[in-house]
Motif scaffolding. Structure first.
Motif: not given
Length: 432
Positions: A183-184, A175-177, A107-110
């Motif tokens: 965010g990405p 979709r939920v997030w 997640a950090s890398a994204i």
């Protein structure tokens, strides 16, 4: 009430009936395989697409998939040591804990748009796959020898429930997030995987009591046996033809499955203009593939108990070759034929995994199990990474069809070992 376990204990040793405990173990592992299967399914669905989007090249795409499936190569050495000391509970919880850390790194890398960091995170995230595979051995620790294949296969089958739904839930998680936090892309998938792995680790720590491995060692009188390492597992495989054949069969089957599966998502995406639609199609096809991996495991387990591991491993190899032929001849737009090929790929993998695990476990004592089984999963992890490293460049510079031809040849390499002598020292003889 008492019973004897001749496969693990000396002939003159009477032990308590372990059937009630084995039922509890199977119930707990069944629950955790569903949760862990959901996490693994989501990770498989998004891995290749995430890395290709971040790197812009199919050469590196298979790497994420192979590292996810082969992350056990990193965690297996400390996991074996933890299992030796604390039993299956410690080793399995450690694997899922590493996966939680992996999701945070990805997640950090994204957010940082750092592809190298994403690959590192996927390596740790793959510890969830390691823990799921090790659970099949936990199911066999207290299983009666005549039903060892069936009990082991039941836990493999349990992964079906989560793994089939996992890839399809990847889009829902996104979709939920996005709706809640924005965010990405792909961060929602990582959040879902992290929560599932955290819950799974907690269930194992709370409910997998008494520990099946430690109980099996008490039954066999091996509680004071020296602690073993991966190196001891290698020496056991080197000395025992049955163990060696099981390790090789598991590794080659894993190589073929990961090599073809890792690049199928990219093959499909290249034949579709809409990336979002591609993710949905990939989710459905990979869900069917994962269903093939796990859904027929109980039948395979019964066949192993009835006919032995060798015929099942031979049949599994033949199915893998057929899967490569069907998938490799499928255009990117022929989703039906690709689905059939991926289901066959999963079925062949299931036969190789259940058959090899039963073969290895039946040839060793409880004291040898963590080190030898860990060594087997280490080799499987290395095979998965090799498949990922090879699959991307083959597709980039040749074609998806040539990748399938290459994997079919690799599958056939197991035949010389299956034709050899598979008998090894009996566990009761070693324990006595």
């Amino acid at each position: 009430m008492t019973s004897t376990l001749p496969e693990d204990a000396p002939p003159d040793r009477t032990v308590p009936d372990t059937a009630p405990l084995q039922k509890r173990v199977l119930r707990t592992l069944f629950m955790t395989q569903i949760l862990g299967g959901l996490a693994v399914g989501i990770g498989i669905a998004v891995g290749a697409l995430l890395v290709e989007e971040m790197t812009g090249s199919a050469t590196f795409t298979g790497l994420a998939q192979s590292l996810f499936v082969g992350g056990s190569a990193l965690v297996v050495v400390p996991a074996v040591r933890i299992t030796e000391r604390f039993g299956r509970r410690g080793g399995l919880a450690f694997g899922y804990g590493c996966a939680v850390i992996g999701t945070l790194i990805v997640a950090s890398a994204i957010h940082l748009e750092n592809a190298v960091l994403a690959v590192v995170g996927y390596f740790l995230l793959g510890a969830a796959s390691f823990a799921g595979l090790q659970s099949r051995y936990a199911a066999a620790d207290l299983a009666p020898v005549a039903r060892r294949g069936s009990h082991l296969a039941l836990i493999v089958w349990a992964t079906t429930i989560g793994s089939v739904a996992g890839p399809s839930l990847a889009g829902l998680a996104e979709r939920v997030w996005t709706g809640w936090f924005g965010g990405p892309a792909y961060v929602g998938s990582m959040a879902a995987i992290g929560v599932l792995c955290l819950i799974t680790a907690a269930v194992i720590l709370v409910f997998l009591r008494p520990d099946p491995l430690l109980t099996a060692r008490e039954i066999s009188g091996e509680t004071d046996a020296p602690k073993r390492s991966i190196a001891d597992g290698y020496r056991t495989a080197k000395a025992n033809p049955a163990v060696r054949t099981g390790v090789i069969a598991a590794a080659l089957g894993h190589f073929v499955m990961v090599g073809v599966m890792a690049m199928t998502a990219v093959h499909i995406k290249h034949g579709m203009a809409d990336p979002e639609e591609a993710l949905s199609v990939v989710g459905v096809i990979l869900g069917l593939h994962i269903g093939g991996m796990y859904a027929f495991a109980p039948i395979i387990g019964r066949l192993v108990d009835k006919y032995g591991a060798r015929p099942i491993l031979i049949a599994g190899t033949a199915v893998l070759v057929a899967a490569c032929a069907v998938s490799g001849s499928s255009p990117a737009s022929d989703h039906v034929r690709l689905s059939v090929g991926l289901v066959l790929l999963g079925l062949g993998w299931s036969a190789m995994t259940v058959g090899s695990a039963a073969l290895v476990t039946s040839a060793i004592t409880p004291a040898e199990r963590p080190s030898t089984q860990g060594f087997s999963d280490l080799i499987m992890g290395l095979a998965a990474m090799a498949a990922g490293l090879a699959s991307g460049p083959i597709v980039e510079y040749a074609s998806y069809g040539m990748l399938c031809v290459f994997c079919a040849v690799v599958a056939l390499l197991v035949f010389p070992f299956l034709m050899g002598r598979l008998t090894g020292p009996k566990p009761v003889e070693e324990a006595a």
